[in-house]
Design a protein around this motif. Structure first.
Motif, mmCIF file in Angstrom:
data_model
loop_
_atom_site.group_PDB
_atom_site.id
_atom_site.type_symbol
_atom_site.label_atom_id
_atom_site.label_comp_id
_atom_site.label_asym_id
_atom_site.label_seq_id
_atom_site.Cartn_x
_atom_site.Cartn_y
_atom_site.Cartn_z
ATOM 1 N N UNK A 76 -14.902 14.207 14.708
ATOM 2 C CA UNK A 76 -14.838 12.818 14.260
ATOM 3 C C UNK A 76 -14.962 11.898 15.465
ATOM 4 N N UNK A 77 -14.319 12.269 16.564
ATOM 5 C CA UNK A 77 -14.383 11.441 17.764
ATOM 6 C C UNK A 77 -15.782 11.435 18.358
ATOM 7 N N UNK A 79 -18.499 11.870 16.806
ATOM 8 C CA UNK A 79 -19.303 11.075 15.883
ATOM 9 C C UNK A 79 -19.105 9.589 16.154
ATOM 10 N N UNK A 80 -17.871 9.245 16.380
ATOM 11 C CA UNK A 80 -17.567 7.847 16.660
ATOM 12 C C UNK A 80 -18.305 7.373 17.908
ATOM 13 N N UNK A 83 -22.150 7.114 17.218
ATOM 14 C CA UNK A 83 -22.417 6.001 16.346
ATOM 15 C C UNK A 83 -22.324 4.670 17.098
ATOM 16 N N UNK A 87 -25.600 2.240 18.024
ATOM 17 C CA UNK A 87 -25.693 0.875 17.518
ATOM 18 C C UNK A 87 -26.107 -0.077 18.625
ATOM 19 N N UNK B 68 -13.657 1.729 8.576
ATOM 20 C CA UNK B 68 -12.961 1.027 9.658
ATOM 21 C C UNK B 68 -12.774 1.903 10.886
ATOM 22 N N UNK B 69 -12.577 3.203 10.690
ATOM 23 C CA UNK B 69 -12.294 4.051 11.836
ATOM 24 C C UNK B 69 -12.490 5.521 11.499
ATOM 25 N N UNK B 70 -13.539 6.080 12.056
ATOM 26 C CA UNK B 70 -13.848 7.480 11.771
ATOM 27 C C UNK B 70 -12.786 8.426 12.300
ATOM 28 N N UNK B 96 -21.521 3.888 9.686
ATOM 29 C CA UNK B 96 -21.181 2.861 10.663
ATOM 30 C C UNK B 96 -19.672 2.676 10.687
ATOM 31 N N UNK B 97 -19.151 2.552 11.884
ATOM 32 C CA UNK B 97 -17.719 2.451 12.110
ATOM 33 C C UNK B 97 -17.456 1.052 12.664
ATOM 34 N N UNK B 98 -16.578 0.291 12.016
ATOM 35 C CA UNK B 98 -16.365 -1.096 12.472
ATOM 36 C C UNK B 98 -15.301 -1.194 13.541
ATOM 37 N N UNK B 99 -14.662 -0.068 13.853
ATOM 38 C CA UNK B 99 -13.577 -0.097 14.828
ATOM 39 C C UNK B 99 -12.476 -1.047 14.405
ATOM 40 N N UNK B 108 -22.365 -5.984 10.158
ATOM 41 C CA UNK B 108 -22.829 -4.612 10.059
ATOM 42 C C UNK B 108 -23.463 -4.339 8.701
#
Lengths: 342, 342
Positions: A76-77, A79-80, A83, A87, B68-70, B96-99, B108
């Motif tokens: 998961x990390x 991937x984060x 990603x 972007x 929001x967070x992978x 897509x991860x918005x953090x 996004x």
DNA sequence: GTTGAGTTTGCAATCGGTTGCAGGTTATGT
DNA sequence: ACATAACCTGCAACCGATTGCAAACTCAAC
């Protein structure tokens, strides 16, 4: 419907080609027309259609990421990281999860490869031959594995293991057990190697207890064998395994670190929440994802130079270093010489 | 390069249109030619170019997923579900991860929306108005949140909370603390509501201790306030918070469940590894992702009927039910009436 | 006033598919 | 044998961009 390049052209009173150039090769068009085009773009909220562009340029602006299991915090990390970095480059990411199925991997990559410019393979389960075949007709970057001729980003497993062993030896441990992950895993092999080198160098002995699933359950399964080795410390393949060990050791009534010290690898979020908090070799996970993206985009932008540039195996390569995080699961070796069960 | 439809046509001795039809409308072409086409496709390993097809059909065969967070296991699981179900339908997923940044969310989605057929928004932070605006020009499905006129899949928070309270009351608890998540979160609001209803119905009392970050740290921060309420049991916004509570309660010297029972929500992998193993309301996370995909594809295939079909708020809607998983963090209430610090 | 170079712009082809329409074939009915 | 329908198939336009090429225009120099 969304505005097309022709709508913009009409509004700006120019041809579609001019609009296209105004956007991608600004130097080629007159400042005044460029301004008119910009205004029209603004007014219409125009955004070029990627599929159409990709059709002619041959680039989709998309990359694929294949991971064994998204629910595993390590992946998961990564991937984060992938990603986020993608972007920044205005590249989209297709994510595919193989569910730890090596057989599905190759097929997935093949399907993906038609739709993307390149693929990042995270901890691939495939054999070297399969990987070579895949890399034949797709641009590929490996994460967590090195293979002849294919660029990738790996961790310095040897160095990480050396840090762990040095820490344990300093605490007075002499006999260190090692719980390996899947036997075919590249990481398992290299961590085992690093461990053997480190114990030799630091005058300790290694007690490998075999290969286990890289999971909490794997750790539970390994615990009793670890105890039986008489070691006073154990290094686990990764944090999930280490946490599984912690659970089973607790159940068996052993104190950590009183009777046995435990070290993991990865530093997933869970590790600092474990009781006792886990000493571990932190691997920069998101960083691996970020570097993989850079590597892939470099190859795509400039295939020849990338192929011949310096690096392990004559290709692009990134190597990341782990960092030992000392928490509460490691402590001085118990006084008894022979083992933990004093 | 990859084979095109024209290559196949040439090899099969037919026109490109026939190949196209043989593949997408088999009924329209003669069985014999269809066989020849199939053979040619096979021989060339032909696979239609999605971008080209999308150009004319207007469908990209891709959906977007915004989380929001992978690194949060809850969202990782939802992602896994989305991804698996999408693959079955031969649809690719942009992730897509918005953090956790609400401001980034809208932008996004807007960027994504040009490249995909529709978007799944997981636990959106955006306001209802913003959501409405987004849903205006993109097909959207919400996960973990309901909004007027937008289809979505939600959990029966009220029912889940009722199960938790019933369990605690049966164990003799009368005063139950509640650690909420972010105040603006839809889930927090509904869980709080469910809790209030349940305690009233079951003749217990609720002691809300405010809103905290939905994280381990949030739980640590809330723990002392929980103790101060004198409650003998606490329900946490989610498992991460509950595990944070566990850690701080342990540090304060309180026994769980001896002095205080703890219940979480989600049932992430970490929960069964916690010590004591966490009693929690399990939410079907991957299932939510799967249903979201089905909902989205239904809308895309048949926009009118989908919009008018039955369901909450007059749109498509899925509701999932939680299941209480009893582990070791809940037990009989301590005998003292007044609180946990006996 | 020409010529030539340099700069801008537009035309038209192209990427790889899909689809409306028309034409050709074959089967059916009488 | 002929009209008619049913069935297949190909032509050509089109989706929304990019890009080689050539035309048009500007400007300076001779």
């Amino acid at each position: 419907m969304a505005a097309t390049i022709r709508d913009v052209a009409r509004l700006a009173g120019v041809s579609a080609s001019t609009v296209s150039r105004a956007l991608s090769l600004p130097g080629m068009v007159n400042a005044a027309t460029r301004a008119r085009v910009a205004a029209a773009v603004e007014q219409l909220g125009y955004e070029p259609n990627r599929a159409a562009r990709g059709l002619i340029t041959g680039r989709t602006g998309t990359i694929g990421l294949v991971v064994p299991d998204l629910a595993n915090p390590f992946f998961a990390s990564v991937t984060k990281g992938v990603q986020a970095r993608a972007r920044r480059h205005d590249v989209a990411v297709f994510v595919a999860d193989t569910d730890e199925d090596p057989a599905a991997e190759a097929g997935l990559v093949r399907a993906l490869s038609k739709q993307v410019d390149g693929v990042i393979l995270c901890s691939p389960r495939a054999s070297s031959d399969e990987l070579a075949a895949i890399a034949q007709d797709t641009t590929v970057v490996l994460v967590n594995r090195a293979a002849e001729g294919i660029p990738g980003v790996t961790y310095d497993n040897e160095g990480g293991m050396r840090q762990a062993v040095a820490h344990l030896v300093a605490l007075g441990h002499h006999r260190i057990a090692w719980v390996g992950g899947p036997a075919t895993s590249w990481s398992t092999q290299h961590r085992g190697l690093g461990l053997r080198n480190a114990v030799e160098e630091l005058r300790a002995t290694l007690a490998p207890v075999g290969n286990f699933a890289p999971t909490y359950e794997g750790g539970m399964a390994a615990a009793d064998q670890v105890i039986a080795t008489g070691a006073t410390a154990v290094v686990a393949y990764n944090d999930l395994v280490a946490i599984g060990l912690l659970a089973r050791l607790h159940a068996r009534g052993l104190a950590v670190p009183g009777d046995l010290s435990v070290v993991g690898v990865d530093d997933i979020a869970m590790s600092s929440m474990a009781r006792p908090a886990l000493t571990t070799v932190r691997l920069p996970k998101q960083e691996a994802g970020r570097i993989a993206v850079e590597l892939l985009l470099t190859m795509l932008d400039d295939p020849e130079s990338a192929a011949t540039s310096a690096g392990t195996h004559g290709g692009l390569h990134g190597e990341l270093h782990g960092e030992l995080i000392v928490r509460d699961s490691t402590g001085p070796a118990p006084h008894t010489e022979k083992g933990a069960l004093a």
